[in-house]
Design a protein around this motif. Structure first.
Motif, PDB file in Angstrom:
ATOM      1  N   PRO A  12      29.605  14.869 -10.122  1.00  0.00           N
ATOM      2  CA  PRO A  12      29.706  13.649  -8.136  1.00  0.00           C
ATOM      3  C   PRO A  12      30.966  13.703  -8.362  1.00  0.00           C
ATOM      4  O   PRO A  12      31.619  12.956  -9.161  1.00  0.00           O
ATOM      5  N   ILE A  13      31.845  14.556  -7.757  1.00  0.00           N
ATOM      6  CA  ILE A  13      33.427  13.602  -7.326  1.00  0.00           C
ATOM      7  C   ILE A  13      32.898  12.899  -6.162  1.00  0.00           C
ATOM      8  O   ILE A  13      32.955  13.568  -4.867  1.00  0.00           O
ATOM      9  N   LEU A  14      33.240  12.001  -5.855  1.00  0.00           N
ATOM     10  CA  LEU A  14      33.575  10.945  -4.678  1.00  0.00           C
ATOM     11  C   LEU A  14      35.288  10.873  -4.302  1.00  0.00           C
ATOM     12  O   LEU A  14      35.936   9.760  -5.263  1.00  0.00           O
ATOM     13  N   VAL A  15      35.951  11.953  -3.136  1.00  0.00           N
ATOM     14  CA  VAL A  15      37.193  11.174  -3.046  1.00  0.00           C
ATOM     15  C   VAL A  15      37.517   9.895  -2.188  1.00  0.00           C
ATOM     16  O   VAL A  15      36.518  10.001  -1.004  1.00  0.00           O
ATOM     17  N   LEU A  16      38.884   8.948  -2.749  1.00  0.00           N
ATOM     18  CA  LEU A  16      39.079   8.594  -2.169  1.00  0.00           C
ATOM     19  C   LEU A  16      40.592   8.484  -1.150  1.00  0.00           C
ATOM     20  O   LEU A  16      41.533   8.725  -2.067  1.00  0.00           O
TER      21      LEU A  16
ATOM     22  N   ASP B 191      31.767  13.978  -1.799  1.00  0.00           N
ATOM     23  CA  ASP B 191      31.611  13.597  -0.500  1.00  0.00           C
ATOM     24  C   ASP B 191      33.061  12.848  -0.539  1.00  0.00           C
ATOM     25  O   ASP B 191      34.435  13.005  -1.014  1.00  0.00           O
ATOM     26  N   TYR B 192      33.131  12.206   0.966  1.00  0.00           N
ATOM     27  CA  TYR B 192      35.268  11.988   1.176  1.00  0.00           C
ATOM     28  C   TYR B 192      34.776  10.642   2.131  1.00  0.00           C
ATOM     29  O   TYR B 192      34.489  10.876   2.823  1.00  0.00           O
ATOM     30  N   VAL B 193      36.194   9.611   1.368  1.00  0.00           N
ATOM     31  CA  VAL B 193      35.837   8.767   2.128  1.00  0.00           C
ATOM     32  C   VAL B 193      37.241   8.594   2.441  1.00  0.00           C
ATOM     33  O   VAL B 193      38.357   7.986   1.831  1.00  0.00           O
ATOM     34  N   THR B 194      37.958   8.213   3.679  1.00  0.00           N
ATOM     35  CA  THR B 194      38.999   7.529   4.057  1.00  0.00           C
ATOM     36  C   THR B 194      39.249   6.205   4.386  1.00  0.00           C
ATOM     37  O   THR B 194      38.598   5.489   4.092  1.00  0.00           O
ATOM     38  N   LYS B 195      40.714   5.721   2.871  1.00  0.00           N
ATOM     39  CA  LYS B 195      41.127   4.699   2.679  1.00  0.00           C
ATOM     40  C   LYS B 195      41.755   3.977   4.483  1.00  0.00           C
ATOM     41  O   LYS B 195      42.291   5.215   5.245  1.00  0.00           O
ATOM     42  N   PRO B 196      41.939   3.060   4.795  1.00  0.00           N
ATOM     43  CA  PRO B 196      40.862   1.742   4.439  1.00  0.00           C
ATOM     44  C   PRO B 196      39.478   1.819   4.425  1.00  0.00           C
ATOM     45  O   PRO B 196      39.147   3.019   5.489  1.00  0.00           O
ATOM     46  N   PHE B 197      38.694   1.625   3.374  1.00  0.00           N
ATOM     47  CA  PHE B 197      37.121   1.315   3.290  1.00  0.00           C
ATOM     48  C   PHE B 197      36.926   0.769   3.710  1.00  0.00           C
ATOM     49  O   PHE B 197      37.140  -0.703   2.580  1.00  0.00           O
ATOM     50  N   GLY B 198      35.193   0.371   3.965  1.00  0.00           N
ATOM     51  CA  GLY B 198      34.645  -0.860   3.473  1.00  0.00           C
ATOM     52  C   GLY B 198      34.147  -1.120   2.056  1.00  0.00           C
ATOM     53  O   GLY B 198      33.524   0.259   1.951  1.00  0.00           O
ATOM     54  N   THR B 199      33.824  -1.994   1.907  1.00  0.00           N
ATOM     55  CA  THR B 199      33.137  -2.064   0.282  1.00  0.00           C
ATOM     56  C   THR B 199      31.590  -1.347   0.390  1.00  0.00           C
ATOM     57  O   THR B 199      31.425  -0.283  -0.901  1.00  0.00           O
ATOM     58  N   ASP B 200      31.297  -1.850   1.958  1.00  0.00           N
ATOM     59  CA  ASP B 200      29.559  -1.467   1.456  1.00  0.00           C
ATOM     60  C   ASP B 200      29.216  -0.261   1.954  1.00  0.00           C
ATOM     61  O   ASP B 200      28.182   0.633   1.154  1.00  0.00           O
ATOM     62  N   GLU B 201      30.485   0.722   2.608  1.00  0.00           N
ATOM     63  CA  GLU B 201      30.351   1.616   2.665  1.00  0.00           C
ATOM     64  C   GLU B 201      30.779   2.974   1.540  1.00  0.00           C
ATOM     65  O   GLU B 201      29.419   3.555   0.847  1.00  0.00           O
ATOM     66  N   LEU B 202      31.303   1.929   0.394  1.00  0.00           N
ATOM     67  CA  LEU B 202      31.595   2.466  -0.676  1.00  0.00           C
ATOM     68  C   LEU B 202      30.264   2.565  -1.077  1.00  0.00           C
ATOM     69  O   LEU B 202      30.352   3.283  -2.554  1.00  0.00           O
ATOM     70  N   MET B 203      29.945   1.440  -1.653  1.00  0.00           N
ATOM     71  CA  MET B 203      29.021   1.515  -2.767  1.00  0.00           C
ATOM     72  C   MET B 203      28.262   2.294  -2.480  1.00  0.00           C
ATOM     73  O   MET B 203      27.179   2.902  -3.244  1.00  0.00           O
ATOM     74  N   ALA B 204      27.689   2.227  -1.006  1.00  0.00           N
ATOM     75  CA  ALA B 204      26.861   3.076  -0.466  1.00  0.00           C
ATOM     76  C   ALA B 204      27.016   4.880  -0.923  1.00  0.00           C
ATOM     77  O   ALA B 204      25.850   5.391  -1.051  1.00  0.00           O
ATOM     78  N   ARG B 205      28.163   5.537  -0.438  1.00  0.00           N
ATOM     79  CA  ARG B 205      28.161   6.540  -0.914  1.00  0.00           C
ATOM     80  C   ARG B 205      28.425   6.679  -2.704  1.00  0.00           C
ATOM     81  O   ARG B 205      27.799   7.838  -2.974  1.00  0.00           O
ATOM     82  N   LEU B 206      28.721   6.033  -3.611  1.00  0.00           N
ATOM     83  CA  LEU B 206      28.363   5.900  -4.880  1.00  0.00           C
ATOM     84  C   LEU B 206      26.549   5.847  -5.046  1.00  0.00           C
ATOM     85  O   LEU B 206      26.245   7.174  -5.675  1.00  0.00           O
ATOM     86  N   ARG B 207      25.794   5.270  -4.594  1.00  0.00           N
ATOM     87  CA  ARG B 207      24.656   5.561  -4.865  1.00  0.00           C
ATOM     88  C   ARG B 207      24.081   6.386  -4.560  1.00  0.00           C
ATOM     89  O   ARG B 207      22.891   7.191  -5.379  1.00  0.00           O
ATOM     90  N   ALA B 208      24.942   7.126  -3.212  1.00  0.00           N
ATOM     91  CA  ALA B 208      24.399   8.675  -3.242  1.00  0.00           C
ATOM     92  C   ALA B 208      24.172  10.016  -3.466  1.00  0.00           C
ATOM     93  O   ALA B 208      22.998  10.332  -4.208  1.00  0.00           O
ATOM     94  N   ALA B 209      25.906   9.615  -4.284  1.00  0.00           N
ATOM     95  CA  ALA B 209      26.522  10.476  -5.602  1.00  0.00           C
ATOM     96  C   ALA B 209      25.274  10.071  -6.588  1.00  0.00           C
ATOM     97  O   ALA B 209      25.085  11.642  -7.436  1.00  0.00           O
ATOM     98  N   VAL B 210      25.133   9.395  -7.252  1.00  0.00           N
ATOM     99  CA  VAL B 210      23.630   9.167  -8.027  1.00  0.00           C
ATOM    100  C   VAL B 210      23.146   9.617  -7.609  1.00  0.00           C
ATOM    101  O   VAL B 210      21.925  10.644  -9.004  1.00  0.00           O
ATOM    102  N   ARG B 211      22.382   9.989  -6.769  1.00  0.00           N
ATOM    103  CA  ARG B 211      20.703   9.845  -6.544  1.00  0.00           C
ATOM    104  C   ARG B 211      21.558  11.180  -6.370  1.00  0.00           C
ATOM    105  O   ARG B 211      20.109  12.145  -7.445  1.00  0.00           O
TER     106      ARG B 211
END
Length: 227
Positions: free
Chosen positions: A74-78, A97-117
């Motif tokens: 899984p590749i998560l773009v920041l 997935d694609y997360v734009t900067k600046p981002f919140g830590t909670d959102e980023l960790m949720a994106r990471l968990r979703a990628a792992v799932r």
């Protein structure tokens, strides 16, 4: 332990990401440029890649393509790039997935968990384990697709979308349901994600992607698999 490869040339951001993820019991490797990232990915294969597009030696989209040539990780773009064209280019190259900067830590960790799932085994609806069509065969237990005698390489996100469709043959699966299941509730309005990934699946599986036989669009509603 889930291992994350962070590809980012901003040392302050890297430091913050490393601290945040290690506090949540992720293993972390960091690469300041594309060449180092590809070398690390080959020698210490990560479970997830977090990737900035603006790297000093090469464009992040090229790194995505290189990774996709040999891995389904899984590749998560920041990225600070907000234009729709940049997002589509990254997703089309194989990002999950694609997360734009600046981002919140909670959102980023949720994106990471979703990628792992998306890399984990998921229950198969209706007991389906194998789908055969005239054009391709899908083994959902082995997570393997074969078309014309050749293995088809699919990303974790492509697999999850495909599973959601082929385990419900003949039924409409709504855009909202697909988005929530694959990307989470916060992405429920991002129908461009679905268009990109369905186009990729059709290119890989359909005999004529412009006139799909198996992965059917129901305009304004969702998608349907016809076996």
């Amino acid at each position: 332990m889930t291992r994350v490869l962070v590809v980012e040339d901003d040392p302050q951001l890297v430091r913050a990401l490393v601290i945040t993820m290690r506090a949540r019991r992720y293993g972390v490797d960091a690469a300041p440029d594309g060449a180092t990232a590809l070398r690390l990915a080959a020698t210490r294969p990560p479970d997830v890649v977090m990737l900035d597009l603006g790297l000093p030696d090469m464009d992040g989209v090229d790194v995505i393509r290189a990774l996709r040539g040999r891995s389904r990780v899984p590749i998560l773009v920041l990225s600070a790039r907000h234009a729709a064209g940049d997002k589509v280019a990254a997703l089309d190259a194989g990002a999950d997935d694609y997360v734009t900067k600046p981002f919140g830590t909670d959102e980023l960790m949720a994106r990471l968990r979703a990628a792992v799932r998306r890399t984990e085994d998921t229950p198969l609806a209706l007991g389906t384990t194998r789908v055969e069509t005239a054009g391709f065969t899908i083994d959902l237990l082995a997570k393997k697709a074969v078309r014309q005698g050749h293995d088809v390489r699919l990303t974790p996100t492509e697999w999850q979308l495909l599973e959601l469709l082929v385990t419900r043959p003949g039924h409409l699966v709504t855009q909202r349901y697909l988005l929530q299941e694959v990307w989470g509730a916060s992405r429920s309005g991002h129908t461009n994600y679905l268009r990109v990934y369905m186009a990729q699946l059709r290119r890989k599986l359909e005999p004529d992607p412009a006139h799909p036989r198996y992965l059917i669009t129901e305009p304004g509603m969702g998608y349907r698999f016809e076996g």
